[in-house]
Design an enzyme around this catalytic site. Structure first.
Site, PDB file in Angstrom:
ATOM      1  N   LYS A 102       0.806  -1.218   0.000  1.00 15.26           N
ATOM      2  CA  LYS A 102       0.000   0.000   0.000  1.00 15.26           C
ATOM      3  C   LYS A 102       0.844   1.275   0.000  1.00 15.26           C
ATOM      4  O   LYS A 102       0.315   2.354  -0.236  1.00 15.26           O
ATOM      5  CB  LYS A 102      -0.964   0.011   1.189  1.00 15.26           C
ATOM      6  CG  LYS A 102      -1.949  -1.123   1.222  1.00 15.26           C
ATOM      7  CD  LYS A 102      -2.803  -1.355  -0.011  1.00 15.26           C
ATOM      8  CE  LYS A 102      -3.682  -0.235  -0.451  1.00 15.26           C
ATOM      9  NZ  LYS A 102      -4.857  -0.715  -1.246  1.00 15.26           N
TER      10      LYS A 102
HETATM   11  N1  PMP Z   1      -3.266  -7.687   1.553  1.00 10.57           N
HETATM   12  C1  PMP Z   1      -3.002  -6.743   2.468  1.00 10.57           C
HETATM   13  C2  PMP Z   1      -2.230  -7.137   3.683  1.00 10.57           C
HETATM   14  C3  PMP Z   1      -3.462  -5.437   2.288  1.00 10.57           C
HETATM   15  O1  PMP Z   1      -3.218  -4.504   3.217  1.00 10.57           O
HETATM   16  C4  PMP Z   1      -4.222  -5.137   1.134  1.00 10.57           C
HETATM   17  C5  PMP Z   1      -4.773  -3.750   0.962  1.00 10.57           C
HETATM   18  N2  PMP Z   1      -6.042  -3.583   1.589  1.00 10.57           N
HETATM   19  C6  PMP Z   1      -4.483  -6.157   0.211  1.00 10.57           C
HETATM   20  C7  PMP Z   1      -3.974  -7.417   0.455  1.00 10.57           C
HETATM   21  C8  PMP Z   1      -5.332  -5.938  -1.013  1.00 10.57           C
HETATM   22  O2  PMP Z   1      -4.787  -5.024  -1.907  1.00 10.57           O
HETATM   23  P1  PMP Z   1      -5.715  -4.111  -2.783  1.00 10.57           P
HETATM   24  O3  PMP Z   1      -6.399  -3.137  -1.865  1.00 10.57           O
HETATM   25  O4  PMP Z   1      -4.793  -3.417  -3.711  1.00 10.57           O
HETATM   26  O5  PMP Z   1      -6.722  -4.958  -3.481  1.00 10.57           O
END
Ligand code: PMP
Length: 458
Positions: free
Chosen positions: A45
């Site tokens: 992120k």
């Molecule tokens: N895994 C973790 C540990 C995350 O913090 C996130 C972000 N919410 C995600 C997966 C999913 O990523 P995205 O929001 O880009 O779909």
């Protein structure tokens, strides 16, 4: 030699791609993991945070004296705190009150302010985290809501950075891209870039918790944090994030929680990659995909964050056992569970008469009360249990005329029964009954699999 940077912000991205040699043993298609937990703030992120802040500055939404606000329990907040503080802003993170204290502590350590609010209420409720955060933005002059769920700069980060890195690191040989789907930014941005770069050759697969509604589940709770789409039983309109471009996803792999969690544990033990549960889900999906492929294919899977944030959860044997994710052969409560009658569950908004009828067949005359009346095809998650109803209490209340059979249960729902994991011992279950509780709920994979009354525990 590793690069030298003049700013921490320049050090975001550029993560290594690492072959999963042990987990992928015996599978013809090589699987490479994009180690996003090596970003400066510890997760994928950081990229989205930097991208969203720079886009807001460019669009005139954020400027000197400004405040960044976001509803985030963790990684996005950390990314925004790092980027925001470096660029001179105040940062406020709205955090779900059920998130671990460590998560709030980390945000504060980076200089963010933390506001706690519930997410266990329908999205329409003014107390819901999203609404609390929206009010903050209205009240604070110069405040800007990052809104990762709908912000196009979130997937853009991956179109501009992660996607090109993967293309270059694999020399254009990547054929399958696998990632968990939270906001959808990672899967959408990478998917778009890799499809474009490969002339449509790259297949994009979303890793989704089995009960999440993205991949076709009913949206009931699961135990892998940060991915999937939850549907509160009282939520009226199911809104998917705009950061998610569903057209980019060719298919979903729907992964049960146990498979995700055990895969995260294997990654640390066998590959030396201490990662969080969403990495476990993504790699479990990548393994399924790779088994169907040949030696000319190449799978890339994203590891979003580190297991250090989950030492007391997925990486703790005790936690895994307490929630019914870990059991050793021949030990634990499995034989008692198999001998127990079918589980009776009462919806908390049931009538007194309806609940009594259901309790006729409940062992011990007691049953867990759950929030949702709706059928639960994936079982009742332990987190959905709101209390317990007992025949004794209902009969007494009817007897002294306090309620009528057609009345709602209301205050007759008592405190929730204690829970034990199926891998725990009968002695541990008996200990959980301390204080005169009539029964324990036995959890398998975080879901209520049965009820054992005191008499059944010997
Ligand atoms: N895994 C973790 C540990 C995350 O913090 C996130 C972000 N919410 C995600 C997966 C999913 O990523 P995205 O929001 O880009 O779909």
């Amino acid at each position: 030699m590793a690069a030298v940077h003049e700013s921490v912000l320049d050090a975001i991205g550029g993560t290594p791609l690492i072959r999963l040699a042990r987990l992928g043993a015996g599978i013809a298609a090589p699987i490479y993991a994009k180690a996003e937990f090596l970003n400066i703030g510890g997760s994928v992120k950081d990229r989205a945070a930097l991208s969203m802040v720079l886009a807001a500055e460019r669009d005139g939404l954020l400027g000197p004296g400004g405040t960044i606000v976001e509803a985030t329990s963790g990684n996005t907040g950390i990314g925004l705190a790092i980027v925001g503080r470096q660029r001179g802003y105040r940062v406020i993170a709205g955090v779900a009150d059920k998130a671990s204290a460590e998560k709030s502590d980390i945000l504060r350590a980076y200089g963010a302010e933390v506001v706690l609010a519930p997410t266990s209420v329908p999205q329409e409720d003014p107390r819901h985290l999203f609404n609390v955060v929206r009010r903050l933005v209205e009240e604070i002059p110069g405040a800007w809501l990052a809104n990762q769920y709908d912000n196009p700069a979130n997937p853009d980060a991956h179109i501009r950075t992660t996607g090109p890195e993967i293309w270059e690191q694999t020399g254009g040989r990547v054929t399958h891209f696998v990632a968990g789907v939270g906001t959808g930014g990672t899967v959408t941005g990478n998917g778009r870039f890799l499809k474009e770069a490969s002339g449509g050759r790259v297949t994009v697969v979303g890793a989704d918790p089995e009960s999440s509604s993205y991949g076709g589940g009913d949206g009931s709770p699961w135990f892998v944090e940060s991915i999937g789409h939850y549907l509160h039983p009282e939520t009226v309109e199911d809104r998917w994030p705009q950061a998610l471009g569903s057209e980019v996803i060719d298919s979903y792999e729907r992964i049960p929680d146990r498979e995700s969690l055990l895969t995260a544990r294997r990654l640390s033990r066998e590959e030396g990659l201490l990662v969080g549960p969403s990495s476990g889900a993504a790699v479990a999906a990548a393994l399924r995909v790779a088994r169907r492929l040949g030696p000319d294919d190449l799978v890339v899977v994203v590891l979003p964050d580190s297991g250090r944030s989950y030492l007391s959860k997925v990486h703790s044997d005790a936690w895994m056992r307490e929630w019914g994710f870990l059991e050793e052969d021949g030990e634990g409560l499995r034989p008692l569970l198999d001998a127990a009658g079918p589980l009776v569950v009462v919806a908390a908004d049931e009538t007194v008469g309806g609940a009594l009828e259901a309790l006729r067949t409940a062992p011990g005359g007691v049953a867990p009360a759950v929030l949702a009346r709706a059928a639960r095809p994936y079982g009742v998650a332990a987190t959905e249990v709101v209390g317990a109803v007992s025949r004794e209490v209902l009969t007494a209340a009817l007897g002294d005329g306090a309620v009528k059979p057609g009345d709602p249960l209301g205050a007759l729902v008592g405190p929730a029964l204690p829970t034990v994991g199926v891998g725990q011992s009968a002695a541990e279950a008996r200990a959980a009954l301390a204080g005169g509780r009539p029964a324990v709920l036995v959890l398998v994979d975080g879901r209520v699999a049965g009820l054992l009354p005191r008499e059944a525990l010997g």
